[in-house]
Structures are given as structure tokens and as C-alpha cells.
Design a protein around this motif. Structure first.
Motif, PDB file in Angstrom:
ATOM      1  N   SER A   1      11.698  -0.840 -10.742  1.00 47.71           N
ATOM      2  CA  SER A   1      10.716   0.347 -10.399  1.00 47.71           C
ATOM      3  C   SER A   1      11.093   1.013  -9.136  1.00 47.71           C
ATOM      4  CB  SER A   1       9.199   0.027 -10.441  1.00 47.71           C
ATOM      5  OG  SER A   1       8.809  -0.959  -9.760  1.00 47.71           O
ATOM      6  N   ASN A   2      10.608   1.849  -8.523  1.00 48.09           N
ATOM      7  CA  ASN A   2      10.847   2.312  -7.285  1.00 48.09           C
ATOM      8  C   ASN A   2       9.573   3.133  -6.900  1.00 48.09           C
ATOM      9  OD1 ASN A   2      12.266   3.263  -4.749  1.00 48.09           O
ATOM     10  ND2 ASN A   2      11.844   5.099  -5.562  1.00 48.09           N
ATOM     11  N   THR A   3       9.064   2.863  -5.586  1.00 47.98           N
ATOM     12  CA  THR A   3       7.833   3.442  -4.992  1.00 47.98           C
ATOM     13  C   THR A   3       8.353   3.914  -3.666  1.00 47.98           C
ATOM     14  OG1 THR A   3       6.390   2.026  -6.186  1.00 47.98           O
ATOM     15  CG2 THR A   3       5.404   3.420  -4.287  1.00 47.98           C
ATOM     16  N   THR A   4       8.367   5.190  -3.486  1.00 44.82           N
ATOM     17  CA  THR A   4       8.893   5.727  -2.100  1.00 44.82           C
ATOM     18  C   THR A   4       7.644   6.415  -1.592  1.00 44.82           C
ATOM     19  OG1 THR A   4      11.073   6.322  -3.038  1.00 44.82           O
ATOM     20  CG2 THR A   4      10.330   7.391  -1.074  1.00 44.82           C
ATOM     21  N   ASN A   5       7.313   5.923  -0.336  1.00 39.78           N
ATOM     22  CA  ASN A   5       6.005   6.615   0.407  1.00 39.78           C
ATOM     23  C   ASN A   5       6.951   7.132   1.719  1.00 39.78           C
ATOM     24  OD1 ASN A   5       3.924   5.525  -0.914  1.00 39.78           O
ATOM     25  ND2 ASN A   5       4.548   3.376  -0.225  1.00 39.78           N
ATOM     26  N   ASN A   6       6.676   8.562   1.612  1.00 38.79           N
ATOM     27  CA  ASN A   6       7.245   9.302   2.643  1.00 38.79           C
ATOM     28  C   ASN A   6       6.128   9.737   3.745  1.00 38.79           C
ATOM     29  OD1 ASN A   6       9.891  10.378   1.173  1.00 38.79           O
ATOM     30  ND2 ASN A   6       8.378  10.980  -0.182  1.00 38.79           N
ATOM     31  N   LEU A   7       6.405   9.252   5.041  1.00 42.94           N
ATOM     32  CA  LEU A   7       5.308   9.162   5.963  1.00 42.94           C
ATOM     33  C   LEU A   7       5.298  10.512   6.942  1.00 42.94           C
ATOM     34  CD1 LEU A   7       5.820   5.541   6.994  1.00 42.94           C
ATOM     35  CD2 LEU A   7       4.499   6.764   4.913  1.00 42.94           C
ATOM     36  N   ASN A   8       4.267  10.796   7.592  1.00 43.41           N
ATOM     37  CA  ASN A   8       4.198  11.686   8.642  1.00 43.41           C
ATOM     38  C   ASN A   8       5.096  11.555   9.684  1.00 43.41           C
ATOM     39  OD1 ASN A   8       3.078  13.630  10.453  1.00 43.41           O
ATOM     40  ND2 ASN A   8       1.283  13.980   9.007  1.00 43.41           N
ATOM     41  N   ALA A   9       5.579  12.744  10.284  1.00 44.18           N
ATOM     42  CA  ALA A   9       6.565  12.674  11.351  1.00 44.18           C
ATOM     43  C   ALA A   9       5.920  12.501  12.533  1.00 44.18           C
ATOM     44  CB  ALA A   9       7.160  14.037  11.363  1.00 44.18           C
ATOM     45  N   ASN A  10       4.472  12.434  12.746  1.00 42.88           N
ATOM     46  CA  ASN A  10       3.737  12.034  14.175  1.00 42.88           C
ATOM     47  C   ASN A  10       3.686  10.804  14.353  1.00 42.88           C
ATOM     48  OD1 ASN A  10       1.639  11.225  12.366  1.00 42.88           O
ATOM     49  ND2 ASN A  10       0.397  13.181  12.727  1.00 42.88           N
ATOM     50  N   GLY A  11       4.129   9.721  13.387  1.00 45.32           N
ATOM     51  CA  GLY A  11       3.991   8.343  13.671  1.00 45.32           C
ATOM     52  C   GLY A  11       2.812   7.672  13.290  1.00 45.32           C
ATOM     53  N   SER A  12       1.941   8.332  12.515  1.00 41.59           N
ATOM     54  CA  SER A  12       0.638   7.951  12.432  1.00 41.59           C
ATOM     55  C   SER A  12       0.601   7.014  11.210  1.00 41.59           C
ATOM     56  CB  SER A  12      -0.437   9.193  12.078  1.00 41.59           C
ATOM     57  OG  SER A  12       0.108   9.840  10.694  1.00 41.59           O
ATOM     58  N   GLY A  13       1.647   6.971  10.352  1.00 39.95           N
ATOM     59  CA  GLY A  13       1.956   6.088   9.276  1.00 39.95           C
ATOM     60  C   GLY A  13       1.147   6.803   8.018  1.00 39.95           C
ATOM     61  N   GLN A  14       0.915   8.147   8.141  1.00 43.70           N
ATOM     62  CA  GLN A  14       0.057   8.695   7.158  1.00 43.70           C
ATOM     63  C   GLN A  14       1.033   9.065   5.818  1.00 43.70           C
ATOM     64  OE1 GLN A  14      -1.801  12.529   7.793  1.00 43.70           O
ATOM     65  NE2 GLN A  14      -2.664  12.793   5.780  1.00 43.70           N
ATOM     66  N   VAL A  15       0.778   8.717   4.533  1.00 38.98           N
ATOM     67  CA  VAL A  15       1.352   9.023   3.515  1.00 38.98           C
ATOM     68  C   VAL A  15       1.410  10.417   3.035  1.00 38.98           C
ATOM     69  CG1 VAL A  15       2.101   8.355   1.277  1.00 38.98           C
ATOM     70  CG2 VAL A  15       1.459   6.645   2.705  1.00 38.98           C
ATOM     71  N   VAL A  16       2.471  11.142   3.217  1.00 38.03           N
ATOM     72  CA  VAL A  16       2.388  12.715   2.928  1.00 38.03           C
ATOM     73  C   VAL A  16       2.987  12.944   1.641  1.00 38.03           C
ATOM     74  CG1 VAL A  16       2.581  13.321   5.299  1.00 38.03           C
ATOM     75  CG2 VAL A  16       4.631  13.082   3.952  1.00 38.03           C
ATOM     76  N   SER A  17       3.645  12.020   0.749  1.00 36.14           N
ATOM     77  CA  SER A  17       3.946  12.279  -0.490  1.00 36.14           C
ATOM     78  C   SER A  17       4.556  10.906  -0.994  1.00 36.14           C
ATOM     79  CB  SER A  17       4.969  13.381  -0.700  1.00 36.14           C
ATOM     80  OG  SER A  17       6.443  13.079  -0.039  1.00 36.14           O
ATOM     81  N   VAL A  18       4.419  10.879  -2.479  1.00 39.53           N
ATOM     82  CA  VAL A  18       4.678   9.490  -3.110  1.00 39.53           C
ATOM     83  C   VAL A  18       5.737  10.076  -4.378  1.00 39.53           C
ATOM     84  CG1 VAL A  18       3.956   7.576  -4.518  1.00 39.53           C
ATOM     85  CG2 VAL A  18       2.760   8.521  -2.411  1.00 39.53           C
ATOM     86  N   ASP A  19       6.853   9.103  -4.482  1.00 37.02           N
ATOM     87  CA  ASP A  19       7.711   9.262  -5.771  1.00 37.02           C
ATOM     88  C   ASP A  19       7.645   8.013  -6.313  1.00 37.02           C
ATOM     89  OD1 ASP A  19       8.646  11.917  -5.002  1.00 37.02           O
ATOM     90  OD2 ASP A  19       9.776  10.924  -3.646  1.00 37.02           O
ATOM     91  N   TYR A  20       7.301   7.887  -7.715  1.00 38.46           N
ATOM     92  CA  TYR A  20       7.401   6.691  -8.273  1.00 38.46           C
ATOM     93  C   TYR A  20       8.013   6.639  -9.692  1.00 38.46           C
ATOM     94  CZ  TYR A  20       5.792   2.654 -10.813  1.00 38.46           C
ATOM     95  OH  TYR A  20       5.760   1.155 -11.582  1.00 38.46           O
ATOM     96  N   ALA A  21       8.722   5.691 -10.092  1.00 37.49           N
ATOM     97  CA  ALA A  21       9.621   5.794 -11.404  1.00 37.49           C
ATOM     98  C   ALA A  21       9.434   4.163 -11.707  1.00 37.49           C
ATOM     99  CB  ALA A  21      10.966   6.412 -11.071  1.00 37.49           C
ATOM    100  N   GLN A  22       9.682   4.028 -12.968  1.00 36.57           N
ATOM    101  CA  GLN A  22       9.576   2.796 -13.571  1.00 36.57           C
ATOM    102  C   GLN A  22      10.524   2.948 -15.004  1.00 36.57           C
ATOM    103  OE1 GLN A  22       7.817   1.563 -16.491  1.00 36.57           O
ATOM    104  NE2 GLN A  22       8.942  -0.413 -16.484  1.00 36.57           N
ATOM    105  N   GLY A  23      11.497   1.852 -15.048  1.00 32.98           N
ATOM    106  CA  GLY A  23      12.300   1.805 -16.480  1.00 32.98           C
ATOM    107  C   GLY A  23      12.986   0.578 -16.649  1.00 32.98           C
ATOM    108  N   GLN A  24      13.794   0.693 -17.673  1.00 30.50           N
ATOM    109  CA  GLN A  24      14.718  -0.379 -17.844  1.00 30.50           C
ATOM    110  C   GLN A  24      15.983   0.279 -18.619  1.00 30.50           C
ATOM    111  OE1 GLN A  24      13.205  -3.369 -20.830  1.00 30.50           O
ATOM    112  NE2 GLN A  24      12.417  -1.531 -22.204  1.00 30.50           N
ATOM    113  N   GLN A  25      17.066  -0.453 -18.576  1.00 35.90           N
ATOM    114  CA  GLN A  25      18.174  -0.339 -19.345  1.00 35.90           C
ATOM    115  C   GLN A  25      18.460  -1.533 -20.026  1.00 35.90           C
ATOM    116  OE1 GLN A  25      21.486   1.562 -17.107  1.00 35.90           O
ATOM    117  NE2 GLN A  25      20.191   2.851 -16.123  1.00 35.90           N
ATOM    118  N   ASN A  26      19.276  -1.481 -21.253  1.00 34.84           N
ATOM    119  CA  ASN A  26      19.807  -2.392 -22.046  1.00 34.84           C
ATOM    120  C   ASN A  26      21.323  -2.231 -22.593  1.00 34.84           C
ATOM    121  OD1 ASN A  26      17.096  -3.953 -22.836  1.00 34.84           O
ATOM    122  ND2 ASN A  26      16.647  -1.835 -23.229  1.00 34.84           N
TER     123      ASN A  26
END
Length: 723
Positions: free
Chosen positions: A362-387
Motif C-alpha cells: 500500500s502507499n499513502t502520500t500526504n502532500n503538505l502546505n508550502a508554508n511549512g505548517s505541515g498541513q496536509v493539503v491532499s492525500v493519495d492512497y492505494a492498496q493492492g497485490q500482485q501474484n
């Protein structure tokens, strides 16, 4: 003594002398002593139908470079630039063979995969140089044996096994605060049980990974950047059993960590933690029958951050973390193989095998505010498997009427990919936009045929044809990420690539040396690649709006651009085919008992033949120099000393396929001196980039900000003691 096999590496010096300078070996006689285990059947080197190179431990000790990836960059057919793995982003520590692209070559450690389960890159940090006994490099399509990753070939790194109850300590230190220490303890309790416990630690303050010379400097060096420091550690417990007279078994446990600053910001470190397990048995059922069973498991936690420097506002020029990523993933695999030597009915040997592997991530991407506040401005999430499920068979035959050997193999693979959850969301993950991703599957047949004709006692002619496949990495299907200048989106609908290829070669040996030449032709259909969406293409604009949650045009920055605050949006597709053609040449000559010379040359022409995206066809791919040349000379002045010099030349190339970002040719010289102090102690000194050449190393990228400075002059000294 001079190495028996070291001379088969033709782009590095011959092995160093420890006790007494012996006469050069007769290579025509020694070839049959070398067995290539990466063939899954133990094929003698003089019977290989594919271009093969062996690096022995002695050869590795004679190389100026201090990591295995930098040693391999000197081997014909390998495209690894002059930046060691620890100075690269962990997602870029891969290998490119024959210009086919990164992630398309299988790397094994003791026969088990070293390719990262999520990124498809190579975990070079898992094995220090001091632990390596030998390296086998078989070029060409090997999917008939290994399935996925088998396009460019297979590299099998063999580590040392217990020889006696002893201890070994190796340490080195050099430029940029780069140090390494490795210790091991061997216990030989009996013929039925041996154990090896080893640990190593590596750290470096790093050199400037971004170029400090034209064209990227000085604008590419941002406030808050520093040198790319890194550290990694490993601990490994290996157990070897002999429960019966006919059965050998092993059990390996390992844990490793790696931390680095791949974006050069001290505020944004990366951390990889990996635990692995492997076990297996090898049973001799009869004098001509044996079985092998292996199982392995690896669990990885990858915490990644990226840094940037604000370009506007009240925080202008201040560094900040612009994104963080959490990537937990695991792989579980098992294989079984039956081998029988027949020597009857025209068949000398046959192999039957079956294997299976599951990757969950799985992958969780937290994109943060450019002002350095650490605020999450958007989130991308995906989970899967390969066989992956595969069944294989191989026949070997040697004609009695003519000196011709044939190897016929085939493997049937079934691949599936499921992505049950994938969404893009706004600030703090609110209003997620879910994508409905259909499951993907593919059944792939990978046949191969190899022929070896012994024209004379000194001359062999080789030919091989093969089909291979490579599945998209989960980095391409699950992980989306962005920066100030671009966004890169995963495509969960990617499917495997298929390659058809052939090669012709010749090996000529004489008492004091040998020469090899191989020509190859490889065609990859449905190649996976990332391309920039076109603002003038209605389909690309619609896709960008979906990916960015936008109602405006994210590609021009007009209107509501969603999470895409830049004009560059990249997306992975299968919408291109590529052709790679070239020649590999290798040569070795022992001039006398004191002098030996080596050389190697690679010509590679790789280009897209069909493309539905923006990259041009018929143009040399970015990151693939057409011409590369290596040479080496080794001098043995005394029975306990050696001095080696190497030259590594890379011709003109481009970072991109559109040829907007050229990379000038360069040549680098290295030196290594070894001295055997006592029977159990040795010392060495090495210099990488002896003349301290300032240069840009070849790379694959689409902007001048990605130019990379090659390794500066780096002097290191070290010692090794066994007791």
C-alpha cells in the motif's frame, strides 16, 4: 596465488596475488571448472549459450570501487552511472542492462530475489563487498527460467559460507567521511551443521548529489540543501544443515536498515527497514536425480519524505517538507525443482520446476502546505497485490555426431494484479475520489533456445533466441507523488511488457587469455514508461482533470487545477514499444607473471519504434549512452602485492529522448593497491576518480535540475583480518 576464475571479468584487473606469483592459468583448461549456478542447473561456463561474466572475490578485492553496483558499472552491457547507490534516492537504486531500462533485470542474492518488491529497484545495501564470494552475470532473456524481471538477464551474488570456525573483520575509511565495517563469525560444529553470523555498518557524509557545474548550477542548489548523507546496517544469520547424507538444507534470517537524504534536505530523511527469511533443501535422490525446494519472505517498511525550498510568500527561500510517503509491503514466494541427468535418447539433462510469489503493498502520500505548517493539503492512497505463478521445463542435449550443444526451455507464467482501493482526496483526506480499478491478468509463454558450437578446441560459436516478460512495479501502479514542478500519477491498469530477442556470440581462448564478442537484438512491446500529458490533447486534459480532481485545466494552470499546482503532469502507460540493439566485447591477456590487461566495449542503440505519447520515435533513449569502454591493467611487483589501474569511459548521451538535455562524454581513472601483511591480514588503498575530474554523469531525466555530478576524487584505506 592468482585467481583461477578472476580473469573471466574482462573489464577489471585480474585477481591479486596473496602468496606467490604463479604462472598464468591456461584458460582453455580452466573454463570447465567454473559452474554458473544462476542457470538453475549448474552449467559449466564453457557451455553457456548466453554472454556470461564471472566476478570472483579476488577480482572484487582488486577493484577501486567500494560498492558492488559501482563494480558492476564496469561490466560490458551494464548501465549504472557514476553515482553510488547510497547517493541515490532509494526508488532509483536499480540496474539497466543492454539499454532495456531500469527494473527489467533480475538480481539475486544466493539465488533469492534482491529486487525490491514494491519499486522493482535493487537492494544493493543488503550485501557488503566483504561478504561477497563471487558474482555471476548472465545477459539476455532468462524468463524461461525465472519469469518476471528476466528481460535483461540475471545477476546472482553468491555470499561466503562457513569454511572453518574463525572470525573476520574488514574495515575501511575515506573521503566524505565514508566508512564501512563488517564482521563475521563462522562456526563449523560438524559436517552436519555450520553457521555464519555477520553484521555490517556503512555511513557517509556524502558528496553533492546535484551537479555544481553547468548547466544545473547554481540555481539547482537551493537553500537548506546539503550533501546527501546516508547510512545502512545489516545483520544476517545463516545456518547450513546436512540432515542426511543426501540432503543439504539452509536457513537464513536477516534484518537491514537504510537511511538517506535523497533530496539533499536534512529535514526530509528516508528510512527503509527490511526483515527477511529464506530456507530450502537440496536432495540428491540418486546419482543423477535431485530436487530443490526454497521458500522466502520479506517485510519492508519504507518511510519517505521529500523536501523543497519555498519560492514565494513570507517563507521564500525557507526549506520545508512538501510530502511524506508510507509504503509497507511484503513478498512471499516458494519454488520447487526436479533435475535429472539422462545421457540417453539424445537428452543429457531435463529440469521441471514450479514457483509462486505474492506481493502485497500500500502507499499513502500526504502532500503538505508550502508554508511549512505541515498541513496536509491532499492525500493519495492505494492498496493492492500482485501474484505470480509459473511452471517451467528445460532440456539439454549434446550431439555425438557434431560438437553442438542445445538448450531448449519454456516457462508458462500467470500474473494477476488487484487494486481494491485507490483514491485521491483533498485536505486531510476529505472528499476522497475513488477509482474503480478492474483486476488485471496475463498468461505469458516464455520459450528459449540456445546453441553452442565448438568450432575448434579454442573457438566456440554461440546463438540464442528467447521471449521474456516483465510486470509493472507497484511503484508504477500504486504510488502517486508531486513536487513544485510536476506531478507523477500511478496507473493501476498497467499490464506486463513482452520482449522477443536473439543474440549471436563467439568465445576465443588461448593459453594466456581470451576474447568474447556478442551482438544482440531485443524488442519490447507494451513497454511501461511515464510521459507528460499534453495540454493540446483533449484526452490528456480530461485525464489530468480526473487525476487532479480539477474542473479547470491543470496542464495550463487555468481555473481550478485541483491538487496539481504545476503545469507538468506525468502518467505511466503501456503505449510504447522499444528496440535495443548492440555489441558487447570483452578481452583479457596475461602478458607474463607480473602483468595482465583487460578491456571491454559496449555499443548500444536503443530507441522507441512506436509511441502514442509525446516522446519521439527513432531517437536514442535518455540515460543510455551509445558507447562505453573500460580498460584495466594489473601489476604484481612482489609475491604479496598488487597494483591495479582502471579507466572507465562513457560517450556522449542525453538525459531525455527528445534530446533537449545533453550529457558530455567523460573518462574516469581509478587505482587500487593491495598488500598481504601476513597470512591472515591484508591492507589496501584505493582512489576513485584519480584526477578529480568534475563531470556530469549520464542519467535519465526530463529537466536540467536533474543533472547529477559524478563521484569526485575519493581516497579510502582499509584492512582485513581473519583469525
Amino acid at each position: 596465488m592468482r585467481s583461477r576464475y578472476g580473469v573471466f571479468l574482462l573489464t577489471l584487473p585480474s585477481a591479486l596475488t596473496w602468496a606467490q606469483v604463479a604462472p598464468p592459468p591456461n584458460y582453455n583448461q580452466k573454463l570447465s571448472d567454473v559452474v554458473v549456478t544462476a542457470t538453475r542447473a549448474g552449467t559449466p561456463l564453457d557451455q553457456m549459450t548466453l554472454n556470461t561474466t564471472i566476478l570472483t572475490g579476488e577480482v572484487l578485492e582488486a577493484a577501486p570501487d567500494q560498492t558492488i553496483d559501482q563494480v558492476l558499472k564496469n561490466v560490458p552491457g551494464v548501465f549504472l552511472n557514476d553515482v553510488p547507490y547510497y547517493q541515490k534516492d532509494p526508488t532509483g537504486q536499480s540496474i539497466n542492462v543492454r539499454g532495456l531500462g531500469y527494473g527489467r533485470t533480475l538480481v539475486l542474492i544466493d539465488g533469492l530475489p534482491a529486487n525490491d518488491a514494491f519499486y522493482g529497484t535493487v537492494q544493493w545495501n543488503l550485501v557488503p563487498m566483504s561478504a561477497i564470494d563471487s558474482v555471476e552475470f548472465v545477459r539476455g532473456g532468462v524468463s524461461s527460467l525465472y519469469g518476471n524481471y528476466g528481460m535483461g538477464g540475471v545477476i546472482n551474488i553468491n555470499t561466503k559460507t562457513p569454511q572453518n570456525s574463525s572470525q573476520d573483520i574488514a574495515a575501511s575509511y575515506g573521503a566524505f567521511g565514508t566508512g564501512n565495517v563488517a564482521v563475521s563469525k563462522d562456526i563449523v560444529a560438524s559436517d552436519a551443521y555450520q553457521m555464519r553470523l555477520s553484521a555490517d555498518y556503512f555511513s557517509t557524509a556524502g558528496f553533492q548529489n546535484y551537479a555544481t557545474i553547468f548547466p544545473a548550477s547554481p540555481n539547482n542548489i537551493k537553500n537548506g540543501m546539503g550533501t546527501d548523507s546516508a547510512a545502512n546496517s545489516n545483520i544476517r544469520l545463516e545456518n547450513f544443515f546436512k540432515p542426511t547424507a543426501d540432503t543439504n538444507a539452509f536457513l537464513r534470517l536477516g534484518y537491514g536498515t537504510m537511511a538517506d537524504l535523497s533530496t539533499n534536505y536534512a529535514i526530509a530523511p528516508n528510512l527503509i527497514q527490511t526483515a527477511n527469511f529464506a530456507g530450502g533443501t537440496n536432495t540428491q535422490i540418486d546419482v543423477d536425480k535431485k530436487t530443490q525446494v526454497n521458500v522466502f519472505y520479506q517485510q519492508t517498511q519504507f518511510y519517505k519524505q521529500s523536501g523543497s525550498t519555498a519560492t514565494s510568500g513570507v517563507d521564500r527561500n525557507q526549506p520545508y517538507i512538501n510530502a511524506n510517503y508510507t509504503d509497507p509491503y511484503s513478498t512471499l514466494g516458494a519454488s520447487a525443482q526436479y533435475t535429472q541427468d539422462l545421457h540417453a535418447a539424445g537428452i543429457d539433462q531435463y529440469i521441471l520446476g514450479i514457483d509462486a510469489r505474492n506481493i502485497t503493498a500500500s502507499n499513502t502520500t500526504n502532500n503538505l502546505n508550502a508554508n511549512g505548517s505541515g498541513q496536509v493539503v491532499s492525500v493519495d492512497y492505494a492498496q493492492g497485490q500482485q501474484n505470480f505463478y509459473g511452471i517451467l521445463g528445460q532440456l539439454k542435449s549434446k550431439s555425438s555426431a557434431i560438437p553442438l550443444e542445445a538448450t531448449l526451455g519454456a516457462r508458462l507464467d500467470y500474473w494477476t494484479s488487484q487494486t481494491p482501493t485507490l483514491y485521491n482526496a483533498g485536505a486531510n483526506g476529505i472528499n476522497p475520489q475513488y477509482q474503480n480499478v478492474n483486476s488485471q491478468s496475463k498468461t505469458q509463454l516464455s520459450p528459449s533456445l540456445g546453441l553452442l558450437y565448438q568450432a575448434t578446441s579454442d573457438l566456440d560459436l554461440r546463438a540464442a533466441a528467447y521471449q521474456a516478460f516483465h510486470a509493472p512495479s507497484m511503484n508504477n501502479t500504486l504510488r502517486s507523488y508531486g513536487s513544485q514542478t510536476s506531478w507523477n500519477f500511478a496507473n493501476p491498469n498497467l499490464t506486463p511488457e513482452t520482449m522477443t530477442g536473439f543474440e549471436l556470440g563467439s568465445d576465443y581462448r588461448w593459453g594466456a587469455g581470451f576474447a568474447q564478442i556478442t551482438a544482440f537484438n531485443n524488442y519490447v512491446q507494451n513497454a511501461v514508461a511515464s510521459y507528460a500529458l499534453n495540454a493540446n490533447n483533449a484526452g490528456d486534459v480530461a485525464l489530468a482533470q480526473s487525476l487532479c480532481n480539477a474542473t479547470g485545466n491543470p496542464l495550463t494552470g487555468v481555473g481550478n487545477v485541483g491538487i496539481c499546482n504545476s503545469k507538468s503532469v506525468n502518467y505511466f502507460t503501456n503505449r510504447q514499444d522499444l528496440l535495443s540493439q548492440g555489441v558487447e566485447f570483452q578481452y583479457h591477456q596475461d602478458l607474463d607473471v607480473h602483468w595482465a590487461v583487460d578491456s571491454g566495449y559496449t555499443y548500444t542503440n536503443t530507441r522507441l519504434t512506436w509511441n502514442a505519447t509525446s516522446d519521439p520515435t527513432g531517437s536514442q533513449l535518455g540515460g543510455v549512452p551509445r558507447n562505453m569502454f573500460n580498460s584495466g591493467v594489473t601489476y604484481y611487483p612482489a609475491p604479496s602485492a598488487s597494483l591495479s589501474a582502471t579507466m572507465h569511459y562513457v560517450g556522449n548521451s542525453w538525459m531525455d529522448t527528445a534530446h533537449l538535455y545533453p550529457v558530455p562524454a567523460y573518462a574516469i581513472i581509478g587505482l587500487r593497491a593491495n598488500y598481504q601483511v601476513t597470512q591472515n591480514a591484508s591492507v589496501f588503498a584505493s582512489v576513485v576518480n584519480l584526477l578529480n575530474r568534475q563531470y556530469i554523469t549520464f542519467n535519465q531525466a526530463t529537466s536540467s535540475s536533474s543533472y547529477q555530478a559524478g563521484m569526485p576524487q575519493a581516497i579510502s584505506v582499509g584492512a582485513r583480518v581473519s583469525f
